[in-house]
Each structure stands twice: as structure tokens, then as C-alpha cells.
Scaffold this motif. Sequence first.
Motif, PDB file in Angstrom:
ATOM      1  N   ASN A 148       0.849  -1.192   0.000  1.00 60.09           N
ATOM      2  CA  ASN A 148       0.000   0.000   0.000  1.00 60.09           C
ATOM      3  C   ASN A 148       0.882   1.237   0.000  1.00 60.09           C
ATOM      4  OD1 ASN A 148      -2.883  -0.958   2.102  1.00 60.09           O
ATOM      5  ND2 ASN A 148      -2.199  -1.687   0.109  1.00 60.09           N
ATOM      6  N   GLU A 186      -2.812  -0.839  -3.514  1.00 62.08           N
ATOM      7  CA  GLU A 186      -3.696   0.309  -3.296  1.00 62.08           C
ATOM      8  C   GLU A 186      -2.871   1.567  -3.072  1.00 62.08           C
ATOM      9  OE1 GLU A 186      -7.721   1.555  -0.799  1.00 62.08           O
ATOM     10  OE2 GLU A 186      -6.495  -0.114  -0.078  1.00 62.08           O
ATOM     11  N   THR A 190      -7.431   5.815  -3.865  1.00 60.30           N
ATOM     12  CA  THR A 190      -8.392   5.896  -2.762  1.00 60.30           C
ATOM     13  C   THR A 190      -8.191   7.249  -2.101  1.00 60.30           C
ATOM     14  OG1 THR A 190      -8.340   3.513  -2.375  1.00 60.30           O
ATOM     15  CG2 THR A 190      -9.064   4.910  -0.538  1.00 60.30           C
ATOM     16  N   TYR A 210      -6.584   4.203   8.223  1.00 56.58           N
ATOM     17  CA  TYR A 210      -7.387   3.549   7.189  1.00 56.58           C
ATOM     18  C   TYR A 210      -6.903   2.120   6.962  1.00 56.58           C
ATOM     19  CZ  TYR A 210      -8.797   2.315   2.424  1.00 56.58           C
ATOM     20  OH  TYR A 210      -9.277   1.658   1.317  1.00 56.58           O
ATOM     21  N   ILE A 211      -5.603   1.933   6.855  1.00 53.34           N
ATOM     22  CA  ILE A 211      -5.050   0.601   6.638  1.00 53.34           C
ATOM     23  C   ILE A 211      -5.362  -0.321   7.809  1.00 53.34           C
ATOM     24  CG2 ILE A 211      -2.888  -0.714   6.437  1.00 53.34           C
ATOM     25  CD1 ILE A 211      -1.755   1.643   4.820  1.00 53.34           C
ATOM     26  N   ASN A 238      -7.885  -0.465   9.567  1.00 54.54           N
ATOM     27  CA  ASN A 238      -9.279  -0.916   9.545  1.00 54.54           C
ATOM     28  C   ASN A 238      -9.610  -1.789   8.336  1.00 54.54           C
ATOM     29  OD1 ASN A 238     -10.371   0.326  11.960  1.00 54.54           O
ATOM     30  ND2 ASN A 238     -10.035   2.287  10.948  1.00 54.54           N
ATOM     31  N   LYS A 239      -8.620  -2.043   7.489  1.00 55.83           N
ATOM     32  CA  LYS A 239      -8.847  -2.901   6.335  1.00 55.83           C
ATOM     33  C   LYS A 239      -8.850  -4.370   6.757  1.00 55.83           C
ATOM     34  CE  LYS A 239      -6.581  -2.142   2.558  1.00 55.83           C
ATOM     35  NZ  LYS A 239      -5.529  -1.834   1.563  1.00 55.83           N
ATOM     36  N   LYS A 240      -9.617  -5.167   6.062  1.00 55.53           N
ATOM     37  CA  LYS A 240      -9.664  -6.595   6.361  1.00 55.53           C
ATOM     38  C   LYS A 240      -8.332  -7.253   6.009  1.00 55.53           C
ATOM     39  CE  LYS A 240     -12.387 -10.776   5.566  1.00 55.53           C
ATOM     40  NZ  LYS A 240     -13.564 -11.363   4.867  1.00 55.53           N
ATOM     41  N   GLU A 241      -7.798  -6.925   4.844  1.00 55.67           N
ATOM     42  CA  GLU A 241      -6.522  -7.481   4.416  1.00 55.67           C
ATOM     43  C   GLU A 241      -5.436  -6.419   4.547  1.00 55.67           C
ATOM     44  OE1 GLU A 241      -6.217  -9.861   0.865  1.00 55.67           O
ATOM     45  OE2 GLU A 241      -8.395 -10.101   0.803  1.00 55.67           O
ATOM     46  N   LYS A 242      -4.495  -6.667   5.413  1.00 56.90           N
ATOM     47  CA  LYS A 242      -3.424  -5.702   5.658  1.00 56.90           C
ATOM     48  C   LYS A 242      -2.265  -5.932   4.669  1.00 56.90           C
ATOM     49  CE  LYS A 242      -5.468  -4.362   9.537  1.00 56.90           C
ATOM     50  NZ  LYS A 242      -6.623  -5.278   9.587  1.00 56.90           N
TER      51      LYS A 242
END
Length: 230
Positions: free
Chosen positions: A5, A30, A52, A71-72, A74-78
Amino acid sequence: MTKINVIIPAYNEGSSIAQVVNDIPKTVDEVIVVNNNSTDDTEINAQKAGATILTEEKKGYGYACLKGMSYIANKKEKPEIVVFLDGDYSDYPEELDKIVAPIIEKNIDFVVGARVKKLRAEGSMTYPQILGNYLATSLMKLFFGSTFTDLGPFRAIKYVKLLGLKMEDKTYGWTVEMQLKVLKQKLSYIEVPVHYRNRIGVSKVSGTVKGAIFAGIKILGWIFKYSFKK
């Protein structure tokens, strides 16, 4: 494939942000642009380029970076790796793959893109920037035995190690705080020489007397804080 990311803090980078996003290699999963209270078309141009978009109304480089990290989190996939990159097009985003290579190939924790003189465009770094870098890295060498030569904003770090740094600076001290904490925690690190060109637009830090002074105070403050901290 390693999940990567990118976080790009952006304040009034409407004329450059799309170029930055478009030049980032497709190996990145991302691209996160944090619109830091811009008054121009930064947000819409970044969005059109496929990034994003997050909004951070509190002005400050660190505030924007922390917003991206939140934000990262809270992401499902880190991601395995987080890259930080400026939005002014002074760095070469296409060099991202060589920035992350030491992490992927050699298991290094942290990589700084070093703006070495032979790869810098003339005038791309101001005298206060050059002096500040020299002073800060010299003090880090003196106090910590560091081999850093630059506080370059183009950098990559393992996500789990980034979390462990517990970053807190909200403004100008973000980059030096990260490097000091890497040294204090004895993480592995390396510098990778990168190209550097004249930015698009005027720098919000080195382009103003106020910005240069406050950045210098912040940088020295962090160094002396950690030099005498047990």
C-alpha cells in the motif's frame, strides 16, 4: 505476491497528483491519497487517477500520514509493506520497485530513498534542505552510529514494524521520528539511491522561511529527545 500500500499526503497538489498516482508501478495493491485540507483540485484529480481518497482537515504531514495508517488498520486485508511518497512529483514513483526490493528480497525492515547528489536535478533541493539533512544525519551518526545520509520522504517499511514504531508526530518531524525509532528499536535498514527532480509547485516547507524554521526546530527536537532518552 507481496501486498503493498502507498500513502501519499497531499496539500494543494492538484497539478501533480495525477502524474504521481499514474506513475506508481502496478505491483502496488492500493494507492491512498490523503487530501490534507486542500483548496484546489487535488482530490478530484487523484480520484480520477484511481487512488483511494481520504480527507484529513488538520493540516500537517504527520496528520495525513496517520490518517492513512488508520485507514489501513481498519482494512480486512493488511499489506506487508507500506510506502510513503510525496505528491509533488519530485520523486520518481516508478522507482518504487527498487525501494521495496530490499524488504522483499533481503528481509530488510526499512528502506529510505536517498536523494544522492549525482541523481538530483539542479535546484531540486534547497540550501535549507541540504543543510538540514546534513545536520540531522550527522547528529544521528554521532548519537546512534547511524549510516543514514538523508531524510528522504520516499520510503518503505514492513507494516508490522511500522505499527511497532507507534508514530506520533503530526507535522514536520514525521520522517526523522521514523528514522530515530528505527535506530532505537534496532531494526534493519538500508538506503537506496533515487532520482530527484524539481517539484511541481511551491514547497510548503522548504519553500517558505516559516516552514524551513519550524521543520528545523522539529527535526532537532526529535533528535535531542531520543539522544537523551533511555
